[in-house]
Design a protein around this motif. Sequence first.
Motif, mmCIF file in Angstrom:
data_model
loop_
_atom_site.group_PDB
_atom_site.id
_atom_site.type_symbol
_atom_site.label_atom_id
_atom_site.label_comp_id
_atom_site.label_asym_id
_atom_site.label_seq_id
_atom_site.Cartn_x
_atom_site.Cartn_y
_atom_site.Cartn_z
ATOM 1 N N GLN A 279 -23.399 -23.419 -22.833
ATOM 2 C CA GLN A 279 -23.159 -24.581 -21.968
ATOM 3 C C GLN A 279 -22.602 -24.115 -20.627
ATOM 4 O O GLN A 279 -21.631 -23.359 -20.580
ATOM 5 N N LEU A 287 -25.623 -27.822 -17.867
ATOM 6 C CA LEU A 287 -26.920 -27.448 -18.443
ATOM 7 C C LEU A 287 -26.663 -26.534 -19.621
ATOM 8 O O LEU A 287 -25.589 -25.957 -19.742
ATOM 9 N N ASN A 288 -27.674 -26.431 -20.490
ATOM 10 C CA ASN A 288 -27.557 -25.454 -21.572
ATOM 11 C C ASN A 288 -28.639 -24.404 -21.397
ATOM 12 O O ASN A 288 -29.827 -24.718 -21.418
ATOM 13 N N LYS A 290 -29.843 -22.210 -23.185
ATOM 14 C CA LYS A 290 -30.788 -21.882 -24.263
ATOM 15 C C LYS A 290 -32.038 -22.750 -24.213
ATOM 16 O O LYS A 290 -33.043 -22.461 -24.849
ATOM 17 N N ASN A 291 -32.010 -23.781 -23.337
ATOM 18 C CA ASN A 291 -33.183 -24.660 -23.219
ATOM 19 C C ASN A 291 -34.368 -23.891 -22.641
ATOM 20 O O ASN A 291 -34.248 -23.186 -21.643
ATOM 21 N N ALA A 292 -35.536 -24.051 -23.256
ATOM 22 C CA ALA A 292 -36.741 -23.282 -22.873
ATOM 23 C C ALA A 292 -37.104 -23.488 -21.408
ATOM 24 O O ALA A 292 -37.752 -22.635 -20.785
ATOM 25 N N ARG A 293 -36.683 -24.592 -20.822
ATOM 26 C CA ARG A 293 -37.058 -24.855 -19.424
ATOM 27 C C ARG A 293 -36.526 -23.797 -18.471
ATOM 28 O O ARG A 293 -36.963 -23.719 -17.312
ATOM 29 N N HIS A 294 -35.577 -22.977 -18.946
ATOM 30 C CA HIS A 294 -34.982 -21.976 -18.041
ATOM 31 C C HIS A 294 -35.681 -20.616 -18.118
ATOM 32 O O HIS A 294 -35.392 -19.722 -17.337
ATOM 33 N N HIS A 319 -31.138 -16.965 -19.860
ATOM 34 C CA HIS A 319 -31.820 -17.579 -21.001
ATOM 35 C C HIS A 319 -32.252 -16.495 -21.999
ATOM 36 O O HIS A 319 -32.017 -16.597 -23.207
ATOM 37 N N ARG A 323 -30.919 -15.997 -25.848
ATOM 38 C CA ARG A 323 -31.857 -16.017 -26.981
ATOM 39 C C ARG A 323 -31.768 -14.713 -27.780
ATOM 40 O O ARG A 323 -31.877 -14.698 -29.003
#
Length: 373
Positions: A279, A287-288, A290-294, A319, A323
């Motif tokens: 976070q 934002l987080n 780990k979100n794939a959008r990054h 990111h 991961r």
Amino acid sequence: MATGFSFELKATDGKARTGVISTPRGDIRTPAFMPVGTAATVKAMLPESVRATGADILLGNTYHLMLRPTAERIDRLGGLHKFMNWERPILTDSGGFQVMSLSGLRKLTEKGVTFKSHVDGSRHEITPERSMEIQRLLGSDIVMCFDECTPFPATEEQALESMRLSMRWAQRSRDAFGDRPGHALFGIQQGSTFREQREESAEALKSIGFDGYAVGGLAVGEGQEMMFDVLDYAPDMLPVEKPRYLMGVGKPDDIVGAVKRGIDMMDCVLPSRSGRTGQVFTRRGVLNIKNARHQDDPRPLDEECSCPACRNYSRAYLHHTFRAKEIIQSMLLTWHNLHYYQDLMQGMRDAIAAGTFAQWEADFHAKRAEGDI
Ligand SMILES: Nc1cc(N)c2c(=O)[nH][nH]c(=O)c2c1
């Protein structure tokens, strides 16, 4: 104020205040945010990195340190500052809050609390007197009274009984603390969400006399609206010339609202703990990573941030390391979050000094409303 301690108010803007707490180990610019160094370390950070974020003071947890490695061992090794290589001010909590939230098989009596260690199951007792002894052995600069954080919700009767116990413990803490030049003792206001009880608590603490005053019993699940309702009056009950410390707060908008209502010091595990869970706090919100959008995003976390993560790394890299569970992820995100919190405090200190806090607050909220993070 204890010898060697002073608090100078430099400017006010509405109820917001900025000033300096001078201590033998250095100055604390207020409003101040204290990173939490639970077990003699701000997790994933070197002390020099904590300082580089702009922190003037950090918090140590009495409960954790009394269990491991013990206050007596830290004392034998030269005290907490030397032990953790942080020579600036340290505030330690009293242990009461974490005893009630982390330990097992607790028994609370007028004397204090007996409990079972979450580390090894050993039995321990902590009283106002023992808490003062532990904090003395640690060598902390600002010592907190041993109190009971009234659970939320509480009936009026439950809150009154809890507050009055804490006031008796505050007197015992004051008596046990004694006269320690260069060290300060802060009292803790209780009274839950009941105005009359907050007043009774404040009067009791003022009659005992402390070097600073904390607003306790908040950030315990009451929610921001109710917390602000209490902060609309509770800090005003405390001595205007002494530092006011709101314990356990909080999210960036909690902190802004608390400063707006006259709070000078805060602490919270949120920025450091969040750094380890991905976070990220930015000027445009949370934002987080780990979100794939990054995963293909070449931008820094926050274009306006000057921390090492934002200067040298992309969201895509952060990111990836999150991961991949790489250790550097915790280092960089913790550093960024703590740096952001210190930038937030510096922004408020500057705005209060300039008399532009209302505009600064409006800009703070407007940026977060824009989104696009
Ligand atoms: N949110 C809170 C966090 C805390 N560490 C404390 C505390 O240590 N004492 N008393 C309190 O009321 C309290 C509240």
